[in-house]
Write an enzyme that holds these catalytic residues in place. Sequence first.
Site, PDB file in Angstrom:
ATOM      1  N   TYR A 170       0.828  -1.215   0.000  1.00 20.42           N
ATOM      2  CA  TYR A 170       0.000   0.000   0.000  1.00 20.42           C
ATOM      3  C   TYR A 170       0.861   1.263   0.000  1.00 20.42           C
ATOM      4  O   TYR A 170       0.618   2.204  -0.755  1.00 20.42           O
ATOM      5  CB  TYR A 170      -0.917  -0.031   1.221  1.00 20.42           C
ATOM      6  CG  TYR A 170      -1.944   1.073   1.286  1.00 20.42           C
ATOM      7  CD1 TYR A 170      -3.063   1.059   0.463  1.00 20.42           C
ATOM      8  CD2 TYR A 170      -1.811   2.113   2.207  1.00 20.42           C
ATOM      9  CE1 TYR A 170      -4.021   2.061   0.559  1.00 20.42           C
ATOM     10  CE2 TYR A 170      -2.755   3.108   2.305  1.00 20.42           C
ATOM     11  CZ  TYR A 170      -3.865   3.082   1.478  1.00 20.42           C
ATOM     12  OH  TYR A 170      -4.810   4.083   1.574  1.00 20.42           O
ATOM     13  N   LYS A 195       1.006   4.144  -2.902  1.00 20.62           N
ATOM     14  CA  LYS A 195       0.648   5.535  -2.612  1.00 20.62           C
ATOM     15  C   LYS A 195       1.847   6.470  -2.783  1.00 20.62           C
ATOM     16  O   LYS A 195       1.686   7.626  -3.171  1.00 20.62           O
ATOM     17  CB  LYS A 195       0.078   5.637  -1.195  1.00 20.62           C
ATOM     18  CG  LYS A 195      -1.260   4.928  -1.011  1.00 20.62           C
ATOM     19  CD  LYS A 195      -2.329   5.454  -1.949  1.00 20.62           C
ATOM     20  CE  LYS A 195      -3.703   4.880  -1.629  1.00 20.62           C
ATOM     21  NZ  LYS A 195      -4.762   5.399  -2.521  1.00 20.62           N
TER      22      LYS A 195
END
Length: 234
Positions: free
Chosen positions: A141, A145
């Site tokens: 993640y 991002k």
Amino acid sequence: MSRHVLVTGASRGIGAAIAEHFIALGDHVVALSRSGDAPAGVARAVAVDVTDSVALNDAVKSAIDEFGPVEVCVANAGVTRDGLAMRMSDEQWREVLSINLDGAFYTARAAMASMVRQRRGSIIFIGSVSPFMGVPGQANYAAAKAGLVGLARALAKEVATRQITVNVVAPGLIETDMTSDLGPAKAAMEAMIPAGHSGQPSDIAGVVGFLASNHARYITGVVLSVDGGLSLGH
């Protein structure tokens, strides 16, 4: 005057709040999600997988044919598949990168041509404070991002002369279905927030609305954290 606003991951949580914010402003909102669900009042709800660039291009083209050039594009679709890196499967890694990063690029690319032709527009990626803080179990993640930051800054320079802005909004701990599954870790994170509480999806929607407005027309290539001070010092 109503704008054509495109929002991915609009079926719930932050995406739904963003869609509702622009609907309240009187804009034509096209809501994209895998389920096809969307808040009441959207101009069109489309079921599409953002990792399928062909299907996504077709959906955006159809929306442009009906509502005109995209003026605001919010790439919000995202998932988490948390796990310690040593135990993280290839599938966990690839799914998160594919939806959160590849999907954001495909979405921006599909909307950009119409913005370039009309010489105005706003692209907003929904990122996270995760890559700036280093959250255990979120290697996939955080990488995805963090990639949005590089993507946004590259695109910002590519299209700045066309009066198109490209920015990243980085939420902290926000009350959504995604964070409700954190269990005891959620309370521990809340204790780290200087503001003393988690945020609401509407807190993110308001900032996105600002970045898409004329008030922010000279802001581009920035990462704006909306986290109650959680990432201070990072």
